[in-house]
Write a protein that holds these residues in place. Sequence first.
Motif, PDB file in Angstrom:
ATOM      1  N   LYS A 110      40.684  49.688  40.060  1.00  0.00           N
ATOM      2  CA  LYS A 110      40.900  48.640  41.066  1.00  0.00           C
ATOM      3  C   LYS A 110      42.188  48.899  41.835  1.00  0.00           C
ATOM      4  O   LYS A 110      42.207  48.847  43.069  1.00  0.00           O
ATOM      5  N   HIS A 111      43.268  49.207  41.123  1.00  0.00           N
ATOM      6  CA  HIS A 111      44.548  49.456  41.782  1.00  0.00           C
ATOM      7  C   HIS A 111      44.512  50.748  42.593  1.00  0.00           C
ATOM      8  O   HIS A 111      45.079  50.817  43.688  1.00  0.00           O
ATOM      9  N   ALA A 112      43.830  51.759  42.051  1.00  0.00           N
ATOM     10  CA  ALA A 112      43.710  53.013  42.792  1.00  0.00           C
ATOM     11  C   ALA A 112      42.934  52.800  44.084  1.00  0.00           C
ATOM     12  O   ALA A 112      43.298  53.327  45.149  1.00  0.00           O
ATOM     13  N   ASP A 113      41.889  51.990  44.016  1.00  0.00           N
ATOM     14  CA  ASP A 113      41.090  51.717  45.212  1.00  0.00           C
ATOM     15  C   ASP A 113      41.898  50.913  46.225  1.00  0.00           C
ATOM     16  O   ASP A 113      41.796  51.140  47.437  1.00  0.00           O
ATOM     17  N   GLN A 114      42.704  49.985  45.726  1.00  0.00           N
ATOM     18  CA  GLN A 114      43.536  49.199  46.636  1.00  0.00           C
ATOM     19  C   GLN A 114      44.536  50.089  47.376  1.00  0.00           C
ATOM     20  O   GLN A 114      44.796  49.879  48.566  1.00  0.00           O
ATOM     21  N   ARG A 115      45.085  51.076  46.673  1.00  0.00           N
ATOM     22  CA  ARG A 115      46.016  52.000  47.330  1.00  0.00           C
ATOM     23  C   ARG A 115      45.305  52.825  48.401  1.00  0.00           C
ATOM     24  O   ARG A 115      45.831  53.031  49.501  1.00  0.00           O
ATOM     25  N   VAL A 116      44.098  53.264  48.083  1.00  0.00           N
ATOM     26  CA  VAL A 116      43.333  54.055  49.050  1.00  0.00           C
ATOM     27  C   VAL A 116      42.990  53.218  50.278  1.00  0.00           C
ATOM     28  O   VAL A 116      43.111  53.672  51.418  1.00  0.00           O
ATOM     29  N   VAL A 117      42.575  51.964  50.041  1.00  0.00           N
ATOM     30  CA  VAL A 117      42.219  51.079  51.161  1.00  0.00           C
ATOM     31  C   VAL A 117      43.442  50.833  52.035  1.00  0.00           C
ATOM     32  O   VAL A 117      43.357  50.831  53.273  1.00  0.00           O
ATOM     33  N   ALA A 118      44.608  50.628  51.419  1.00  0.00           N
ATOM     34  CA  ALA A 118      45.829  50.403  52.196  1.00  0.00           C
ATOM     35  C   ALA A 118      46.165  51.614  53.055  1.00  0.00           C
ATOM     36  O   ALA A 118      46.602  51.475  54.210  1.00  0.00           O
ATOM     37  N   GLU A 119      45.954  52.805  52.522  1.00  0.00           N
ATOM     38  CA  GLU A 119      46.214  54.019  53.295  1.00  0.00           C
ATOM     39  C   GLU A 119      45.215  54.148  54.449  1.00  0.00           C
ATOM     40  O   GLU A 119      45.578  54.511  55.571  1.00  0.00           O
ATOM     41  N   GLN A 120      43.944  53.844  54.163  1.00  0.00           N
ATOM     42  CA  GLN A 120      42.916  53.982  55.190  1.00  0.00           C
ATOM     43  C   GLN A 120      43.072  52.940  56.293  1.00  0.00           C
ATOM     44  O   GLN A 120      42.661  53.172  57.435  1.00  0.00           O
ATOM     45  N   ALA A 121      43.656  51.800  55.971  1.00  0.00           N
ATOM     46  CA  ALA A 121      43.853  50.752  56.974  1.00  0.00           C
ATOM     47  C   ALA A 121      44.795  51.205  58.081  1.00  0.00           C
ATOM     48  O   ALA A 121      44.752  50.674  59.198  1.00  0.00           O
ATOM     49  N   THR A 122      45.653  52.173  57.790  1.00  0.00           N
ATOM     50  CA  THR A 122      46.592  52.681  58.794  1.00  0.00           C
ATOM     51  C   THR A 122      46.103  53.966  59.434  1.00  0.00           C
ATOM     52  O   THR A 122      46.790  54.529  60.284  1.00  0.00           O
ATOM     53  N   ALA A 123      44.937  54.443  59.015  1.00  0.00           N
ATOM     54  CA  ALA A 123      44.392  55.684  59.569  1.00  0.00           C
ATOM     55  C   ALA A 123      43.394  55.353  60.678  1.00  0.00           C
ATOM     56  O   ALA A 123      43.392  54.252  61.231  1.00  0.00           O
ATOM     57  N   ASP A 124      42.543  56.315  61.009  1.00  0.00           N
ATOM     58  CA  ASP A 124      41.536  56.141  62.055  1.00  0.00           C
ATOM     59  C   ASP A 124      40.414  55.265  61.517  1.00  0.00           C
ATOM     60  O   ASP A 124      39.572  55.718  60.736  1.00  0.00           O
ATOM     61  N   LEU A 125      40.390  54.009  61.920  1.00  0.00           N
ATOM     62  CA  LEU A 125      39.394  53.073  61.388  1.00  0.00           C
ATOM     63  C   LEU A 125      37.976  53.447  61.781  1.00  0.00           C
ATOM     64  O   LEU A 125      37.026  53.180  61.038  1.00  0.00           O
ATOM     65  N   SER A 126      37.802  54.064  62.927  1.00  0.00           N
ATOM     66  CA  SER A 126      36.461  54.425  63.383  1.00  0.00           C
ATOM     67  C   SER A 126      35.838  55.512  62.512  1.00  0.00           C
ATOM     68  O   SER A 126      34.618  55.710  62.531  1.00  0.00           O
ATOM     69  N   ALA A 127      36.661  56.228  61.742  1.00  0.00           N
ATOM     70  CA  ALA A 127      36.149  57.304  60.897  1.00  0.00           C
ATOM     71  C   ALA A 127      35.677  56.802  59.539  1.00  0.00           C
ATOM     72  O   ALA A 127      35.078  57.559  58.776  1.00  0.00           O
ATOM     73  N   LEU A 128      35.939  55.535  59.211  1.00  0.00           N
ATOM     74  CA  LEU A 128      35.565  55.005  57.907  1.00  0.00           C
ATOM     75  C   LEU A 128      34.083  54.674  57.850  1.00  0.00           C
ATOM     76  O   LEU A 128      33.505  54.181  58.829  1.00  0.00           O
ATOM     77  N   ASP A 129      33.462  54.948  56.693  1.00  0.00           N
ATOM     78  CA  ASP A 129      32.076  54.522  56.536  1.00  0.00           C
ATOM     79  C   ASP A 129      32.041  53.009  56.331  1.00  0.00           C
ATOM     80  O   ASP A 129      33.080  52.349  56.188  1.00  0.00           O
ATOM     81  N   GLY A 130      30.829  52.450  56.333  1.00  0.00           N
ATOM     82  CA  GLY A 130      30.698  50.999  56.263  1.00  0.00           C
ATOM     83  C   GLY A 130      31.314  50.396  55.020  1.00  0.00           C
ATOM     84  O   GLY A 130      31.924  49.317  55.073  1.00  0.00           O
ATOM     85  N   ARG A 131      31.190  51.075  53.885  1.00  0.00           N
ATOM     86  CA  ARG A 131      31.717  50.535  52.633  1.00  0.00           C
ATOM     87  C   ARG A 131      33.236  50.460  52.668  1.00  0.00           C
ATOM     88  O   ARG A 131      33.827  49.455  52.274  1.00  0.00           O
ATOM     89  N   ARG A 132      33.884  51.529  53.127  1.00  0.00           N
ATOM     90  CA  ARG A 132      35.347  51.539  53.174  1.00  0.00           C
ATOM     91  C   ARG A 132      35.877  50.573  54.239  1.00  0.00           C
ATOM     92  O   ARG A 132      36.888  49.897  54.041  1.00  0.00           O
ATOM     93  N   PHE A 133      35.181  50.511  55.369  1.00  0.00           N
ATOM     94  CA  PHE A 133      35.634  49.593  56.417  1.00  0.00           C
ATOM     95  C   PHE A 133      35.548  48.152  55.927  1.00  0.00           C
ATOM     96  O   PHE A 133      36.431  47.329  56.205  1.00  0.00           O
ATOM     97  N   HIS A 134      34.505  47.827  55.184  1.00  0.00           N
ATOM     98  CA  HIS A 134      34.367  46.474  54.633  1.00  0.00           C
ATOM     99  C   HIS A 134      35.563  46.142  53.747  1.00  0.00           C
ATOM    100  O   HIS A 134      36.103  45.023  53.785  1.00  0.00           O
ATOM    101  N   LYS A 135      35.992  47.103  52.943  1.00  0.00           N
ATOM    102  CA  LYS A 135      37.135  46.867  52.053  1.00  0.00           C
ATOM    103  C   LYS A 135      38.421  46.663  52.850  1.00  0.00           C
ATOM    104  O   LYS A 135      39.284  45.862  52.456  1.00  0.00           O
ATOM    105  N   VAL A 136      38.566  47.391  53.955  1.00  0.00           N
ATOM    106  CA  VAL A 136      39.744  47.215  54.799  1.00  0.00           C
ATOM    107  C   VAL A 136      39.766  45.805  55.378  1.00  0.00           C
ATOM    108  O   VAL A 136      40.793  45.117  55.356  1.00  0.00           O
ATOM    109  N   VAL A 137      38.621  45.345  55.899  1.00  0.00           N
ATOM    110  CA  VAL A 137      38.550  43.991  56.464  1.00  0.00           C
ATOM    111  C   VAL A 137      38.867  42.951  55.385  1.00  0.00           C
ATOM    112  O   VAL A 137      39.627  42.000  55.623  1.00  0.00           O
ATOM    113  N   LYS A 138      38.303  43.141  54.215  1.00  0.00           N
ATOM    114  CA  LYS A 138      38.527  42.199  53.122  1.00  0.00           C
ATOM    115  C   LYS A 138      39.999  42.155  52.721  1.00  0.00           C
ATOM    116  O   LYS A 138      40.555  41.086  52.456  1.00  0.00           O
TER     117      LYS A 138
END
Length: 624
Positions: free
Chosen positions: A340-368
Amino acid sequence: MTSSTVTDVSTLLMIDSAAARDRDDAFSVIPLGGGGWAVEVHIAGVADIVELGSVADEQAFLRAQTRYLRSRTIAMLGETAEQAATLTSDSRRTSLRVTGTLTPDGQLVDVTVGRGQIPSGRCVAVDHAEVPGILTDPAHPLHRPLAAADAAAQTLLTARRDGGALAFYDLTRGWAANEDGAIVAIAAELRTVAYVIVQEMMIATNEAVALWCVEQGLPILFRNHRPNPVAGSTDELMHEIAAAAGDPDLFAKLRGRLLSTLRAASYDPTVHGHNGLRLSAYTHVTSPLRRVADLINQRIIFAHLDRCPGPYTGEQLAALGADLNRRTRAAREAKKNHFKHADQRVVAEQATADLSALDGRRFHKVVKAEAAAPLRAELAAELARRVDADLLTAPDVAVLIDAADPSWLPLQLRVLDTLTDSHPEMGPSVVSVWRQTHPDQPPTDLETRQNGADHNPLFAARATHQGIRGPWTIAAAKKPAEQATLWAAVRAQLTGTDHPDPEPEWPTTPQPPEPSTPPPAPEDSGSTISAEPHRRTAPAALNLDGAKKSKALSNPTAWLMSLAQNNNQAPPEWEFHTDGPAHALRFTATVHLAGHTATATATAKTAAKTASAAALVEALFTQH
């Protein structure tokens, strides 16, 4: 005085990875003339090497099991004791020996449990990857014993399935059901029929020893697993697994649901049965090199066979089981938190990257993850892009409408207004998903009214979401009215606009009658667009003026529903047929709309439905 006899000199197969250093088990399977097989299983005699209270024993209790990490393996016993006890083709070993007769209907009978002696040279190591080639090569010296083991394993597997167990293997994609009914990954190097052979042989051995201990009145650490009433039947789960196999997102959700509904198995000195395997008694004895519970049980059994005092009192055995259960729960919780914590770190990193490159599952986690904070411009732009491109899902919208900061409101309303027009059918799904994540909130209340003549009725609907009443919505059919009013209620709640009108305002001008829909003709077996019309009437002309094929194909199912509504036609209807065995089902979907028909086949029901809708869209634009 010990009990140890070996009258059979048949080859004992040790099936494991080539690099394995901890070989617990070896077995032989010999066909019988009257049907069935003679089965002989040897489990490494670890209790003869690791004495009670020794350093290796203390180490085993501290570690509880061998840990297999990416870079190294941490042996439960330590390497010295492990190598002294592991089965090998080069040295003599003592063992726990289990023999029996496997009947053609998959029952292991006439079971004997005793001490065994394995002479040097009787065991043969076989790598998982070698087994398929050996099974197809009659000239190979191991072909006959492996073919017998494969046939016996398939018989055991069939019997388990017939008994109601969730016995599932997908060697192609690398998934299998474990003993508790969870879907777990199979390591790439193990994905051959050898994996099934070993699993089925060891499950049968553990069951046989557990039943033998029950008959002997011998308390050991039984492996008990209690049912969860809400988990669903095995037949339903097998169909769901087969349907989700071709859809990674759906399969991941199904795995998560199974994990959330399963109850953890436990070690107890009393027997209560194993629900996941659908067995009346079960234990762990086949891995004494890798699991301390198996070592404990082997010590108890050896003492019984040797007519020596038991190594543990009843109180000690119960305490050992309770401690193992507690440590298992703690390890699972730690693993869950780690990921859970590892995924939260990944989501936080992806939130500052190119959002258009994220698949639907990862983008959902960023929005959440960001829904509790003010809306960033980058995320607002990506959400706007995705709703325009028809890429948002019901879970995405359910998370979006939860964002409470005022900076989200303009985007929330834009998303709602866009989807109300393009996907009215999504409204109930959004409300349903939102409800599942807010079980403490009252359900969204839905009111309906009907007006007009029976042959030409009107329907009105109003929903109340989080205490805010939405406006009445009127349509010529009940379902579209309910879909639209759910969207309207969510919008009203976001804006805080309550609509207290007790009754709808019905239109004064008469509405045109809903076009009748003729009954369907017999099923068409065409591959894409049916050559003969499915309806008894000629296909109706559908107005596609201004429609874009690219947008239609981006979500063909929803587009067809909108097309039907815009043309005052009955909504599209789907028929589904399945073919093939439970582990490899194929779904055929046929869609009907205004006399137009299309058919498609896929490995998942949802995929077949989408493919048939896309085929009909292609045909409609071609004809147009």
